[in-house]
Design an enzyme around this catalytic site. Structure first.
Site, PDB file in Angstrom:
ATOM      1  N   HIS A 156       0.898  -1.147  -0.098  1.00 30.37           N
ATOM      2  CA  HIS A 156      -0.139   0.001  -0.217  1.00 30.37           C
ATOM      3  C   HIS A 156       1.273   0.869  -0.319  1.00 30.37           C
ATOM      4  CE1 HIS A 156      -3.953   1.790   1.152  1.00 30.37           C
ATOM      5  NE2 HIS A 156      -3.716   2.736   0.788  1.00 30.37           N
ATOM      6  N   HIS A 182       1.679   4.519  -2.344  1.00 31.08           N
ATOM      7  CA  HIS A 182       0.933   5.666  -4.111  1.00 31.08           C
ATOM      8  C   HIS A 182       2.061   6.049  -4.512  1.00 31.08           C
ATOM      9  CE1 HIS A 182      -3.221   4.968  -3.220  1.00 31.08           C
ATOM     10  NE2 HIS A 182      -2.493   4.965  -2.202  1.00 31.08           N
ATOM     11  N   HIS A 200      -9.249   0.166  -2.262  1.00 31.42           N
ATOM     12  CA  HIS A 200      -9.599   0.868  -1.082  1.00 31.42           C
ATOM     13  C   HIS A 200     -10.893   1.205  -0.568  1.00 31.42           C
ATOM     14  CE1 HIS A 200      -5.039   2.222  -2.699  1.00 31.42           C
ATOM     15  NE2 HIS A 200      -5.579   3.400  -1.215  1.00 31.42           N
ATOM     16  N   GLU A 238     -11.883   2.513   4.919  1.00 32.83           N
ATOM     17  CA  GLU A 238     -11.071   3.606   5.435  1.00 32.83           C
ATOM     18  C   GLU A 238     -11.958   4.758   6.140  1.00 32.83           C
ATOM     19  OE1 GLU A 238      -7.772   6.780   4.804  1.00 32.83           O
ATOM     20  OE2 GLU A 238      -8.571   6.247   2.861  1.00 32.83           O
ATOM     21  N   ASP A 292       1.766   3.974   2.324  1.00 28.99           N
ATOM     22  CA  ASP A 292       0.678   4.831   2.411  1.00 28.99           C
ATOM     23  C   ASP A 292       1.261   5.868   1.235  1.00 28.99           C
ATOM     24  OD1 ASP A 292      -1.773   5.432   1.174  1.00 28.99           O
ATOM     25  OD2 ASP A 292      -2.757   5.758   3.494  1.00 28.99           O
ATOM     26  N   ASP A 293       1.850   7.278   1.622  1.00 27.70           N
ATOM     27  CA  ASP A 293       1.712   8.475   0.997  1.00 27.70           C
ATOM     28  C   ASP A 293       2.882   9.177   2.667  1.00 27.70           C
ATOM     29  OD1 ASP A 293       0.096   8.661  -1.121  1.00 27.70           O
ATOM     30  OD2 ASP A 293      -1.265   7.786   0.468  1.00 27.70           O
TER      31      ASP A 293
END
Length: 334
Positions: free
Chosen positions: A13, A15, A193, A196, A274-275
């Site tokens: 996961h 990006h 996704h 969340e 994630d980011d």
């Protein structure tokens, strides 16, 4: 150095656009003659105070404007790979959002080839394996996603699979069912996704309408005991991102993150960044933060990494190599 930094890790996961650090953003802006709406790197970093997912996405897409060429995408991912290699990364399946770039006039092939260049180099220079997962933006028209898949069909050799990301609230998975069905016919793996900010029902919808093989986030699944039973029974991987959940106010305190409850329920959860440029931590930082806030012993850390390996789309041979490396870490000197 934290012991967890040396634990072999798999990121499922992550990006690509979310690895854009302010320093690189300004360097690419200068190279491409683009003016960012921030006076300095410090001012841009100060803007990373998000109230929810949408406030993050607004900034996220504004900064992607600096990405234009094959070289830009190579530089972007290579910076992430070098940094994460120092934190134990050994395999990564990279999300990217082609629609965020092609609508600006960036060539699809430049995106895929640039990211692919970095992954090829990582295999030879860093020993990191991986692949690309093309995500559709759920807050853009389904017809646009279908056109993006048409373009991707000419470069199937460069892709592992497809995903679904961007704003969850108000944009359920169901409308993308036909696009995902066609992706499956093309031999692409499917993830999405869900769960969340949207409720547990979004996880169920992603499973039943999109046929996804793993769920990205999924923390809201605990709200539905029947869904939890199904996820456990079917061994559906959940790629959990605690630092992201904290920065986007999904949880207000990392010490109250549902990760322990998810593990106790028998869910196949794993940890991811994630980011990382926006949420304050790469994959090793994530393990360290969880250890500080929730407690994390070696056995549980190894379990989380094994879950990531099992949930990956790596070859059987590569999975065996990764699992062996994790066991070597677990039984090695403290």
């Amino acid at each position: 150095m934290s012991r967890f930094r040396t634990l072999p890790k798999v990121e499922l996961h992550l990006h690509a656009e979310g690895t854009l650090e302010p320093e690189l953003a300004f360097a690419l802006a200068r190279r491409n003659g683009i003016e960012l709406p921030f006076a300095s790197e410090a001012e841009l970093r100060a803007a990373y105070d998000f109230t929810d997912l949408q406030s993050f996405l607004d900034l996220y897409y504004a900064t992607t404007a600096v990405l234009w060429t094959r070289r830009d995408f190579d530089d972007l991912l290579w910076a992430y790979l070098q940094r994460s290699a120092e934190q134990g990364l050994q395999h990564v399946e990279v999300f990217f959002d082609p629609q965020a770039h092609t609508v600006r006039g960036v060539a699809f092939t430049d995106i895929v080839d640039g990211l692919g260049d970095a992954l090829t180099r990582a295999r030879t220079e860093l020993g990191i394996t991986g692949g690309l997962i093309m995500c559709f933006l759920r807050d853009r028209p389904v017809t646009e996603a279908a056109r993006t898949l048409d373009e991707a069909a000419t470069r199937l050799d460069a892709l592992l699979g497809v995903g679904l990301d961007s704003a969850e609230v108000g944009f359920p998975p169901g409308p993308f069912a036909e696009v995902f069905a066609r992706a499956a016919q093309l031999g692409l793996r499917r993830v999405a996704h869900a769960g969340e900010e949207a409720p547990a029902s979004s996880v169920l919808e992603a499973l039943d309408t999109l046929g996804v093989e793993r769920i990205d986030h999924g923390v809201r699944a605990l709200d539905d005991p029947h869904l939890v039973e199904r996820l456990v029974r079917e061994e559906i991987p959940l790629t959990v991102c605690p630092l992201s959940n904290l920065r986007l106010r999904v949880v207000d305190d990392l010490a109250r993150h549902p990760l322990p409850a998810m593990l106790a329920a028998g869910l196949k959860v794993s940890l991811h960044s994630d980011d990382p440029a926006y949420f304050g931590g790469y994959v090793g930082d994530t393990f360290d933060a969880v250890a500080r806030s929730l407690g994390l012993d070696d056995e549980t850390a190894a379990l989380l990494s094994r879950n990531a390996v099992a949930g990956s789309f790596a070859t059987a041979e590569r999975k065996t190599e990764l699992l062996t490396a994790i066991e070597r870490w677990l039984t090695g000197p403290r």
